[in-house]
Write an enzyme that holds these catalytic residues in place. Structure first.
Site, mmCIF file in Angstrom:
data_model
loop_
_atom_site.group_PDB
_atom_site.id
_atom_site.type_symbol
_atom_site.label_atom_id
_atom_site.label_comp_id
_atom_site.label_asym_id
_atom_site.label_seq_id
_atom_site.Cartn_x
_atom_site.Cartn_y
_atom_site.Cartn_z
ATOM 1 N N LYS A 125 10.754 0.938 10.544
ATOM 2 C CA LYS A 125 11.330 1.823 12.336
ATOM 3 C C LYS A 125 11.752 0.658 13.079
ATOM 4 C CE LYS A 125 7.381 2.043 10.951
ATOM 5 N NZ LYS A 125 6.070 2.491 11.275
ATOM 6 N N ARG B 30 7.295 -9.069 -4.001
ATOM 7 C CA ARG B 30 7.924 -10.878 -4.229
ATOM 8 C C ARG B 30 6.611 -10.225 -5.183
ATOM 9 N NH1 ARG B 30 6.170 -11.628 2.513
ATOM 10 N NH2 ARG B 30 5.846 -9.870 2.028
ATOM 11 N N GLY C 251 -0.863 5.104 7.245
ATOM 12 C CA GLY C 251 -2.284 5.088 5.733
ATOM 13 C C GLY C 251 -0.852 5.068 5.259
ATOM 14 N N THR D 152 0.803 -1.356 0.158
ATOM 15 C CA THR D 152 -0.176 0.419 0.392
ATOM 16 C C THR D 152 1.142 1.320 -0.064
ATOM 17 O OG1 THR D 152 -0.027 -0.075 1.892
ATOM 18 C CG2 THR D 152 -1.909 -1.034 1.039
ATOM 19 N N VAL D 153 1.878 1.445 0.886
ATOM 20 C CA VAL D 153 2.905 2.174 0.933
ATOM 21 C C VAL D 153 3.319 2.859 -0.483
ATOM 22 C CG1 VAL D 153 4.393 3.491 2.241
ATOM 23 C CG2 VAL D 153 3.155 2.348 3.126
ATOM 24 N N GLY E 69 -9.581 -2.698 10.247
ATOM 25 C CA GLY E 69 -8.417 -2.897 9.732
ATOM 26 C C GLY E 69 -7.384 -1.901 9.768
ATOM 27 N N LYS F 178 9.794 3.677 17.701
ATOM 28 C CA LYS F 178 9.565 4.734 16.941
ATOM 29 C C LYS F 178 10.514 6.391 18.238
ATOM 30 C CE LYS F 178 5.455 4.249 14.630
ATOM 31 N NZ LYS F 178 3.648 4.165 14.283
#
Lengths: 443, 443
Positions: B114, B53, B316, B21-22, B196, B214
Site C-alpha cells: 500500500k 532475504r 492475515g 507470512t503472505v 500479535g 489505503k
C-alpha cells in the site's frame, strides 16, 4: 491490453429489451454518467435500439433517439447491435427467445432475469461460450451488490465453504418491519403492498422462490456446480408470527429469510449440494441481523479469505441499473470469460444433499390447544426422537381461538431428529397447525 | 473471448519476491486450491522463481521446486516469468526497484504494498499501461475484501459520492477492545502487541498512516483523481480515552478510526478532494459500528447503486493471499485494464479540500483542571465561535492529576466554527491538554 480493448475504440452498441423502471434507470444512468462510463469502459456506450410492449407510454425519458422494434426478438437480428440487454423478465417466453437468438447471432447478453438464469442459465452460458459472446447477469442477484463479480472474480482464489445471505428485499422488509411494529405477517404484508415494497401477487417473494432463483445462481458460481434450481429446499415466511419474533428477540436473535448453500464431499461419492431458503434465527451479533428493510446481503466463506460480507440495495431502478451497466462496461473492456467462473462444460452435476445429518440448534414453535397434557406430549416426542431441549417457553394466555403457543430451542443436534419428533407429533389432536421449525444460524 | 484468453492455455508463470507470512500464504493457496484456480484462471498458475532475504529459513513450505534469486531485482529480468508478485513492502527501496524493472521488462506486477502504491502507484500505472502490462494491488487495500475490484468494476457505472470505511485492523482491534474491556489506550495497545495484533512499532497503524495509504488509493479509483497521499488529513487514535468510549456509548455511538474521501465540485473551479483519516463517532445503527476486531469494512456511495458495504478480514496471510491470487487469476484471464479504472493519463489533479465549510455534528472532549469557571470559559468560546451545543457532560470526579473531563456534542454546524472555538481556547490555563475533536458520522 487485450485485443478487444485495443481494437475497440468504437462505441459499444446496445439494444434494450424492456423499458420499465429498470430500463428507464439504465437510460438515465448512461445519460447522467456518460463521461465517466466512457472513461471507465474505454469507449462510449450507445443505446441504438429499444423494444417494449407499449411504444406510446410516457416513461419520463425520450426514446426517439433510438430505433424502435415492435418485436423484441428483432433486436437480436440487428446488424448494428453488439450487446442485447434483456429487462423483460419471466423464465421462458419472449425473454428466453430473445436471449437465445441474441447469443446465436454472436451478440453478448446482459440480463437482470434471475428466473431465466436459474432455469436456463447453463444452456445459455454454453451457447455464449461457443459463440465467444459474453453472458452477464450481475443484476439478477442481489440488485446493486456486485456479488456475482465478487464470487466469480474477487473470491476466485478460494474454495467457497458456504454461501448464504438475505436475497429477497420484500421478505426482509416484512420481517424487519414486524420486528419494529410488533404487527403480524398479514397486516405487514398488506402495508408493504400499499407502500410498493410488495407486489400484488407476492408469492415469489414471500414463499422464497425469488431467493431460491438467486441462491441457485450463487451456488453454481461458488461451487462449480450445475445450476439446480429444482433442488432448492424452499420455505417462505408466511408462517412466521409476531410471537415468534418476540420470542427470538428475547433469546438474542432476529428472524431472517436466509438462502444458504454448501457442499458435502464424502470420499468415493459424488459431491452433494445443499441449497435451502428458510426463515432462520440469526444472532444479533451477526452482520445479517443488521440487514434491515429492503436491503440484501451475502456472506461468502472462503478457505483463505475467511468471511466476506457484501451488503446493499437488493432492488430498485438505480441499483439494478448500476449492476446492468457494470456488466456492459465489463464487456466494453473485453471481459467476456465464463459466465459461471469456470467453463460451463466443467460444471459438475451434484446430488441433492439431505440435511438430516446436519447438526445445529433449532427453534420450534407449536400452536396447541389450551388443555392439560400438551406439554407432556411435545416433550415426550422430543425425548423419543432424541432431541435435547435447551429452553422451553409457553405463552400462557390462549388467544381468541383457544390457541396457545409453545416455543422451544434445542441443543446442538442432528436435524433429522427434529424431523422425527415432528413426525411423532403428526396427527396429534393437541396441535392446531403444523409446527414452525427454524434453524439457528451460528455466529 | 479476448486474445489473451484464447491464446494462452500455457501456464502463467509467477515470480515471488518476499516469502514471509503472505508469500507462504500464496504458495499454500496455489497448492491447496490448485485445481479450482486452474479452472477459474483458464490455465495453470505456476511459481517458477522466488527471492527473499534469508534462503535457509524454515518457512514450513518447500521452496526447492522454484529457482532462487539472491537479488530480488533479478526476478524482473528472467525470461521465464510473466508476472512478478511483490510482497516485500516499503514504499521505496528494493520493492520499488523491482516493480519498476518488472514493468519496464513488460511483465505484469501484483503487489500487496500500500505504501508503494500510495506514493508511486500513478507512475507505475502509467508505465504498465505503456507496456501493455497489468498492475494490480487488490491486497494493498483492506486485505481479503475485493474492494479495488468492487470500485473499479463492480461500481464502475456510478459516480461515487463518498467512500469511507475502517481501513486499519490494528486500530479497529484496539478501539473495539477498549469498548468491551473499558481499558485505556496504552494498556490495550500493549495487550494487542503481545497478542500479535499490533507491531512492536505501531506508529503507522495507530497514527492512521496505513489507513491514509489505503484511502488515497481508494480515492484515486473512486473519483478519477491523481493519487495524493500527502493531502490526507490524518489523525490517529492515541488520544482516545476509555472515558470517550463510555461517553460515546451513552450517546448511542461507538468510536472508529474512519478514512473518508469525497469531492467538492464548485462551478468554474477545479474539483477539491477531501481525504481524512480520523477517529469518529459512528451511530450504533450504522454497519461500520458492527465492524469489530481486526475486521475492515468499506462503504461506497454511488449515485445509482446507493450504499454498497463490503466487510472482511483486513489482514492475515490467508485473506491477503486470497487477494493476491485473485489478481493473478485476473491476469491469467486477460484482464489487464487501467489500474485506477480510467487511463492513468486521464486522472485529474485535484486541490486539497478545506473542511471548514462542511457541516455536521461533532463530539468535543476537553481535559480541564478541577476549578470553578472552566465550564463558563468553554461554553463562552463555543458561543463566540457560533457553535451550538446539543449536550454537555462533565465527568464529576477529578482523577489523580486533578483533571476532569468535559465532553460536549454540537448541533449540526460548520466544522470551521469548531476550529475557531478551539482556537479561542488555545493557551487557556484551564485546559490540561489539547481537546479531542471527533466528527459524528451521519446514519
Amino acid at each position: 491490453m487485450t485485443a478487444n480493448q485495443s481494437d475497440n475504440t468504437k462505441p459499444l452498441r446496445i439494444a434494450l429489451a424492456g423499458v420499465g423502471t429498470v430500463g428507464v434507470g439504465v437510460i438515465k444512468l448512461l445519460d447522467t454518467n456518460a463521461d465517466l462510463v466512457t472513461a471507465r469502459a474505454g469507449r462510449p456506450i450507445e443505446i441504438v435500439a429499444v423494444s417494449a410492449r407499449n411504444k406510446g407510454r410516457d416513461r419520463g425519458v425520450d426514446l426517439s433517439p433510438y430505433a424502435w422494434e415492435d418485436d423484441m426478438t428483432a433486436l437480436a437480428a440487428r446488424g448494428d447491435v453488439d450487446v442485447v440487454v434483456e429487462l423483460v423478465g419471466g423464465s421462458d417466453g419472449p425473454a428466453l427467445a430473445l436471449a437465445r437468438n441474441a447469443i446465436a447471432a454472436g451478440k453478448s447478453l446482459v440480463t437482470a432475469n434471475k428466473a431465466m438464469i436459474a432455469h436456463h442459465g447453463q444452456a445459455l452460458a454454453a451457447a455464449a461460450e461457443d459463440k465467444g459472446a459474453a453472458l452477464k447477469f450481475e443484476a439478477a442477484v442481489a440488485g446493486g451488490i456486485p456479488i456475482v463479480k465478487g464470487l466469480r472474480e474477487g473470491a476466485a482464489a478460494n474454495s467457497i465453504e458456504r454461501i448464504y445471505g438475505i436475497l429477497n428485499g420484500t421478505a426482509n422488509y416484512i420481517l424487519s418491519t414486524m420486528e419494529h411494529s410488533g404487527a403480524d405477517f398479514g397486516a405487514t404484508l398488506k402495508d408493504a403492498q400499499e407502500l410498493g415494497y410488495a407486489e400484488a401477487d407476492p408469492t415469489f417473494d414471500i414463499e422464497g422462490v425469488d431467493a431460491a432463483h438467486k441462491l441457485s445462481i450463487l451456488a453454481a458460481i461458488s461451487f462449480g456446480a450445475q445450476i439446480d434450481f429444482d433442488a432448492v429446499d424452499c420455505e417462505g415466511i408466511s408462517s412466521v408470527r409476531a410471537a415468534d419474533i418476540t420470542q427470538a428477540d428475547a433469546l438474542g436473535y432476529v428472524i431472517r429469510l436466509i438462502g444458504m448453500a454448501d457442499v458435502e464431499a464424502t470420499a468415493g461419492e459424488s459431491p452433494a449440494l445443499l441449497q435451502q431458503v428458510k426463515p432462520c434465527l440469526v444472532p444479533k451479533g451477526h452482520p445479517l441481523a443488521h440487514t434491515t428493510g429492503a436491503t440484501n446481503a451475502v456472506v461468502a466463506e472462503g478457505n483463505f479469505s475467511g468471511r466476506l460480507f457484501f451488503q446493499g440495495a437488493g432492488a430498485g431502478d438505480g441499483p439494478t441499473a448500476s449492476a446492468v451497466v457494470a456488466d456492459i462496461i465489463d464487456i466494453a473492456r473485453g471481459e467476456t470469460g465464463s459466465p459461471f467462473s469456470i467453463p460451463t462444460a466443467q460444471l459438475v452435476p451434484m446430488t441433492r444433499a439431505v440435511s438430516d445429518n446436519r447438526t445445529g440448534q433449532a427453534y420450534l414453535r407449536f400452536t396447541v390447544t389450551d388443555k392439560p397434557g400438551v406439554l407432556a406430549e411435545i416433550t415426550a416426542a422430543m425425548r423419543d426422537a432424541d432431541v435435547s431441549i435447551e429452553s422451553l417457553i409457553q405463552q400462557g394466555r390462549a388467544n381468541d381461538g383457544g390457541e396457545v403457543l409453545v416455543a422451544l430451542v434445542t441443543h446442538d443436534g442432528p436435524e433429522g431428529n427434529i424431523s422425527k419428533a415432528v413426525e411423532l407429533l403428526k396427527g396429534s389432536e393437541s396441535l392446531t397447525a403444523p409446527p414452525l421449525i427454524m434453524r439457528i444460524l451460528s455466529e
